[in-house]
Design an enzyme around this catalytic site. Structure first.
Site, PDB file in Angstrom:
ATOM      1  N   ARG A 130       5.521   6.891   5.010  1.00  0.00           N
ATOM      2  CA  ARG A 130       4.756   6.843   3.694  1.00  0.00           C
ATOM      3  C   ARG A 130       4.221   5.544   4.104  1.00  0.00           C
ATOM      4  O   ARG A 130       2.530   5.181   3.235  1.00  0.00           O
ATOM      5  CB  ARG A 130       5.836   6.176   2.382  1.00  0.00           C
ATOM      6  CG  ARG A 130       5.225   5.905   0.821  1.00  0.00           C
ATOM      7  CD  ARG A 130       6.617   5.872   0.133  1.00  0.00           C
ATOM      8  NE  ARG A 130       7.378   4.879   0.062  1.00  0.00           N
ATOM      9  CZ  ARG A 130       8.423   4.327  -0.310  1.00  0.00           C
ATOM     10  NH1 ARG A 130       8.952   5.520  -1.774  1.00  0.00           N
ATOM     11  NH2 ARG A 130       9.306   3.375  -0.187  1.00  0.00           N
ATOM     12  N   ARG A 157       2.034   0.317   0.833  1.00  0.00           N
ATOM     13  CA  ARG A 157       2.933  -0.442   0.412  1.00  0.00           C
ATOM     14  C   ARG A 157       2.885  -1.280   1.661  1.00  0.00           C
ATOM     15  O   ARG A 157       3.755  -0.902   2.290  1.00  0.00           O
ATOM     16  CB  ARG A 157       3.790   0.359  -0.166  1.00  0.00           C
ATOM     17  CG  ARG A 157       4.575   1.448  -1.443  1.00  0.00           C
ATOM     18  CD  ARG A 157       5.705   0.812  -2.249  1.00  0.00           C
ATOM     19  NE  ARG A 157       6.789   0.232  -2.039  1.00  0.00           N
ATOM     20  CZ  ARG A 157       8.005   0.865  -2.395  1.00  0.00           C
ATOM     21  NH1 ARG A 157       8.459   1.742  -3.260  1.00  0.00           N
ATOM     22  NH2 ARG A 157       8.815   0.013  -2.366  1.00  0.00           N
ATOM     23  N   ARG A 199      20.428  -2.196  -9.318  1.00  0.00           N
ATOM     24  CA  ARG A 199      20.816  -1.676  -8.006  1.00  0.00           C
ATOM     25  C   ARG A 199      22.488  -3.459  -7.279  1.00  0.00           C
ATOM     26  O   ARG A 199      22.200  -2.711  -6.548  1.00  0.00           O
ATOM     27  CB  ARG A 199      19.664  -2.252  -7.397  1.00  0.00           C
ATOM     28  CG  ARG A 199      18.655  -0.807  -6.800  1.00  0.00           C
ATOM     29  CD  ARG A 199      17.515  -2.422  -6.048  1.00  0.00           C
ATOM     30  NE  ARG A 199      16.950  -1.278  -4.983  1.00  0.00           N
ATOM     31  CZ  ARG A 199      15.677  -0.927  -4.996  1.00  0.00           C
ATOM     32  NH1 ARG A 199      15.096  -0.303  -6.519  1.00  0.00           N
ATOM     33  NH2 ARG A 199      15.073  -1.061  -4.287  1.00  0.00           N
ATOM     34  N   LYS A 214      13.913   8.880  -4.237  1.00  0.00           N
ATOM     35  CA  LYS A 214      13.757   8.754  -5.539  1.00  0.00           C
ATOM     36  C   LYS A 214      12.583   9.313  -6.651  1.00  0.00           C
ATOM     37  O   LYS A 214      12.275   9.803  -7.430  1.00  0.00           O
ATOM     38  CB  LYS A 214      14.374   7.890  -6.220  1.00  0.00           C
ATOM     39  CG  LYS A 214      15.620   7.749  -5.498  1.00  0.00           C
ATOM     40  CD  LYS A 214      15.934   5.727  -5.974  1.00  0.00           C
ATOM     41  CE  LYS A 214      15.510   5.245  -5.314  1.00  0.00           C
ATOM     42  NZ  LYS A 214      15.754   5.105  -4.170  1.00  0.00           N
ATOM     43  N   ARG A 245      15.544  -3.348   3.594  1.00  0.00           N
ATOM     44  CA  ARG A 245      16.051  -3.181   2.113  1.00  0.00           C
ATOM     45  C   ARG A 245      16.878  -2.047   2.226  1.00  0.00           C
ATOM     46  O   ARG A 245      17.585  -1.823   1.851  1.00  0.00           O
ATOM     47  CB  ARG A 245      14.893  -2.564   1.922  1.00  0.00           C
ATOM     48  CG  ARG A 245      13.767  -3.142   1.469  1.00  0.00           C
ATOM     49  CD  ARG A 245      12.132  -2.774   1.543  1.00  0.00           C
ATOM     50  NE  ARG A 245      11.579  -1.576   0.779  1.00  0.00           N
ATOM     51  CZ  ARG A 245      10.990  -0.257   1.008  1.00  0.00           C
ATOM     52  NH1 ARG A 245      10.531  -0.684   2.312  1.00  0.00           N
ATOM     53  NH2 ARG A 245      10.675   0.601   0.218  1.00  0.00           N
TER      54      ARG A 245
HETATM   55  P1  AMP Z   1      11.028   0.246  -4.567  1.00  0.00           P
HETATM   56  O1  AMP Z   1      10.264   0.849  -5.033  1.00  0.00           O
HETATM   57  O2  AMP Z   1      12.710   0.805  -5.908  1.00  0.00           O
HETATM   58  O3  AMP Z   1      12.072   0.466  -3.124  1.00  0.00           O
HETATM   59  O4  AMP Z   1      11.783  -1.198  -4.445  1.00  0.00           O
HETATM   60  C1  AMP Z   1      10.242  -2.269  -3.765  1.00  0.00           C
HETATM   61  C2  AMP Z   1      11.464  -3.913  -3.846  1.00  0.00           C
HETATM   62  O5  AMP Z   1      11.181  -4.322  -4.958  1.00  0.00           O
HETATM   63  C3  AMP Z   1      13.056  -3.704  -4.010  1.00  0.00           C
HETATM   64  O6  AMP Z   1      13.238  -3.728  -1.899  1.00  0.00           O
HETATM   65  C4  AMP Z   1      12.952  -5.210  -4.101  1.00  0.00           C
HETATM   66  O7  AMP Z   1      12.139  -6.217  -3.604  1.00  0.00           O
HETATM   67  C5  AMP Z   1      12.122  -4.799  -5.322  1.00  0.00           C
HETATM   68  N1  AMP Z   1      13.609  -4.128  -6.805  1.00  0.00           N
HETATM   69  C6  AMP Z   1      13.036  -2.500  -7.440  1.00  0.00           C
HETATM   70  N2  AMP Z   1      14.077  -2.505  -8.127  1.00  0.00           N
HETATM   71  C7  AMP Z   1      15.031  -3.858  -8.070  1.00  0.00           C
HETATM   72  C8  AMP Z   1      16.392  -4.261  -8.734  1.00  0.00           C
HETATM   73  N3  AMP Z   1      16.053  -3.254  -9.483  1.00  0.00           N
HETATM   74  N4  AMP Z   1      16.838  -5.074  -8.439  1.00  0.00           N
HETATM   75  C9  AMP Z   1      16.141  -5.930  -7.543  1.00  0.00           C
HETATM   76  N5  AMP Z   1      15.132  -5.874  -7.124  1.00  0.00           N
HETATM   77  C10 AMP Z   1      14.832  -4.062  -7.519  1.00  0.00           C
END
Ligand code: AMP
Length: 193
Positions: free
Chosen positions: A128, A134, A89, A14, A146
Site C-alpha cells: 500500500r 501515507r 483502539r 478495514k 503499529r
Molecule cells: P489508521 O488509518 O487507522 O491506520 O490510523 C493511522 C494512525 O492514526 C495510527 O497509527 C494512529 O497513530 C492514529 N490513530 C488512528 N485512529 C486512532 C485511534 N482511535 N486512537 C489513537 N490513534 C489513532
C-alpha cells in the site's frame, strides 16, 4: 440505528471493506485515521499534535480522538447508523464510545473483527505504501511498531466487547468480494435478530 465497529490490525482491510459496507447499508463512515489525516492536511493544531504520534506508529492520546468522534456524532444527527473504522483502539475509547452512544439512545450492534496473519499485514502495508502516499506505510519498522501497538493496546478492545457477546471473528484473507460477503452475512444476521 445500526452501529458497527470494523475491527482489526493495520492492513487488515478495514478501509476497503468500510467503503463497500457503508454503500450497502447506508451507514456513515467514521475513520479516526482519515479524520486525523485531514486535520494534518489542514495544518490544524490538532493535526500537528497528532502527527508526531502517527509518524512513530504510536496511538494518538485518547482525549484527542474521543473529542473528534464526539463532534462527528453531533454533526451527523440524521445518520441511519455509524461504521467505526480504526476506533475504538483502547478500552478507554470503547468506554467513552458506549457512553456517547448511550446519550443518543443507541449502542454498538456488532464488532466485526478481521483476522489476518502478521506476515500478510506487513506485506499488504508495504505494498500500500507504494501508492497510498501515507508516510507510515513505507517504513517496515514503523509498520511493525503499529502492529505491536495494536497487539499491546487494541486487542484488549475485543475482550471488552466479548463481555457483551458482540464480537464476530471474520476471516480477513481471501478476495475482497469473499471477505465482503462474510461481513455482510454477519450484519444481516444481526439485523434480522
Ligand atoms: P489508521 O488509518 O487507522 O491506520 O490510523 C493511522 C494512525 O492514526 C495510527 O497509527 C494512529 O497513530 C492514529 N490513530 C488512528 N485512529 C486512532 C485511534 N482511535 N486512537 C489513537 N490513534 C489513532
Amino acid at each position: 440505528m445500526f452501529n458497527l465497529i470494523l475491527f482489526g490490525p493495520p492492513g487488515s482491510g478495514k478501509g476497503t471493506q468500510s467503503e463497500r459496507l457503508i454503500a450497502k447499508y447506508g451507514l456513515k463512515h467514521l475513520s479516526t485515521g482519515d479524520l486525523l489525516r485531514s486535520e494534518i492536511a489542514g495544518a490544524t493544531p490538532l493535526g500537528m499534535a497528532a502527527k508526531s504520534f502517527m509518524d512513530k506508529g504510536q496511538l494518538v492520546p485518547d482525549e484527542v480522538v474521543i473529542e473528534m468522534i464526539s463532534s462527528a456524532l453531533d454533526n451527523n444527527p440524521q445518520a441511519n447508523g455509524f461504521l467505526f473504522d480504526g476506533f475504538p483502539r483502547t478500552t478507554a475509547q470503547a468506554e467513552a464510545l458506549d457512553k456517547l452512544l448511550n446519550q443518543k439512545g443507541t449502542e454498538i450492534a456488532v464488532v466485526l473483527a478481521l483476522q489476518v496473519s502478521k506476515d500478510e499485514l506487513v506485506k499488504r502495508l508495504l505494498n500500500r505504501g507504494l501508492t497510498s502516499g501515507r508516510s507510515d506505510d513505507v517504513n517496515e519498522d514503523i509498520i511493525r511498531a503499529r502492529i505491536d501497538e495494536y497487539e499491546r493496546k487494541t486487542a484488549a478492545v475485543a475482550d471488552y466487547y466479548k463481555k457483551y457477546d458482540k464480537v464476530e471473528l471474520v476471516k480477513g484473507e481471501g478476495s475482497i468480494d469473499e471477505i465482503f460477503d462474510l461481513l455482510s452475512k454477519e450484519i444481516d444476521e444481526r439485523i434480522a435478530a
